[in-house]
Design an enzyme around this catalytic site. Sequence first.
Site, short mmCIF file in Angstrom:
data_model
loop_
_atom_site.label_atom_id
_atom_site.label_comp_id
_atom_site.label_asym_id
_atom_site.label_seq_id
_atom_site.Cartn_x
_atom_site.Cartn_y
_atom_site.Cartn_z
N HIS A 1 0.86 -1.19 0.00
CA HIS A 1 0.00 0.00 0.00
C HIS A 1 0.90 1.24 0.00
CE1 HIS A 1 -2.92 3.00 1.13
NE2 HIS A 1 -3.86 2.14 0.80
N GLU B 1 -4.18 2.18 -7.23
CA GLU B 1 -4.56 3.28 -6.35
C GLU B 1 -3.68 4.49 -6.64
OE1 GLU B 1 -6.71 1.59 -2.61
OE2 GLU B 1 -4.60 1.87 -2.15
P1 13P Z 1 -9.85 6.11 0.29
O1 13P Z 1 -10.98 5.26 -0.25
O2 13P Z 1 -10.10 6.64 1.66
O3 13P Z 1 -9.44 7.15 -0.70
O4 13P Z 1 -8.61 5.12 0.47
C1 13P Z 1 -8.28 4.27 -0.56
C2 13P Z 1 -7.26 3.32 -0.08
O5 13P Z 1 -6.15 3.71 0.24
C3 13P Z 1 -7.64 1.91 0.06
O6 13P Z 1 -6.55 1.10 0.27
#
Ligand code: 13P
Length: 233
Positions: free
Chosen positions: A85, A157
């Site tokens: 992450h 992401e």
């Molecule tokens: P948000 O949905 O709060 O933007 O976070 C996304 C995330 O980092 C999921 O791993």
Amino acid sequence: MIVALNNKSNLTKEEYKNYIEDLIKIECQSKIILCPTFLNLGSMTVKDIHLGAQNVSSTASGAYTGEVSASQLKSYNAEYCIVGHSERREYQKESNEEISLKINKLFTEGIIPILCVGETKEQRENNQVEAVLKEEILSATKTLSNEEKSKLIIAYEPIWSIGTGIIPTNIEITAVFKYIKEFLPDSKILYGGSANEKNVDILKEVSLIDGYLLGGLSLKPQDLKIFLNKLEN
Ligand code: 13P
């Protein structure tokens, strides 16, 4: 659809108990993967909700104070585990090398890794999106068999989208997903970053999205219910 819930470092023991009570009331067709903190991961198993961890040690069990090994996760029935992450890459300085080791440890225990990849705003502005993703994907998958590669789940992401309320356009998401598929044609790919009940109608137009990795929304069962309802109808 896969909907993975990343609780991040939230929910005390008591809050988690109440949260689960709300979560189990949601009826949906999607595959829900709940990724609580390690402490809450052990506290209860919920029917129809798959369990995931947010992190794993890159080492085996042993004299590694503070670490949680893949075999320990397995013993708590974790089926999935988020790795790489962007918050861990940034705050814990996790390297692609370490992430690769973690993925191998997970596969050894039969746990499916959810590998997070994504670029910063600056990298996007400098046209480095493909270079960043290529490095993150190739370094994490270099030792994997084809079978393992096909099981690996990718979560795209974009870092500039996490927790900001800003999402990429569908054209941008589609371009990235197509690029990821050049390396991992059989992997499921999730989108993560400010996905919520208000923008799901737009996001679901992207046919390549196999599911979502939700942060903030994962903590709000009422809004999550609306999100799932819109996603599935
Ligand atoms: P948000 O949905 O709060 O933007 O976070 C996304 C995330 O980092 C999921 O791993």
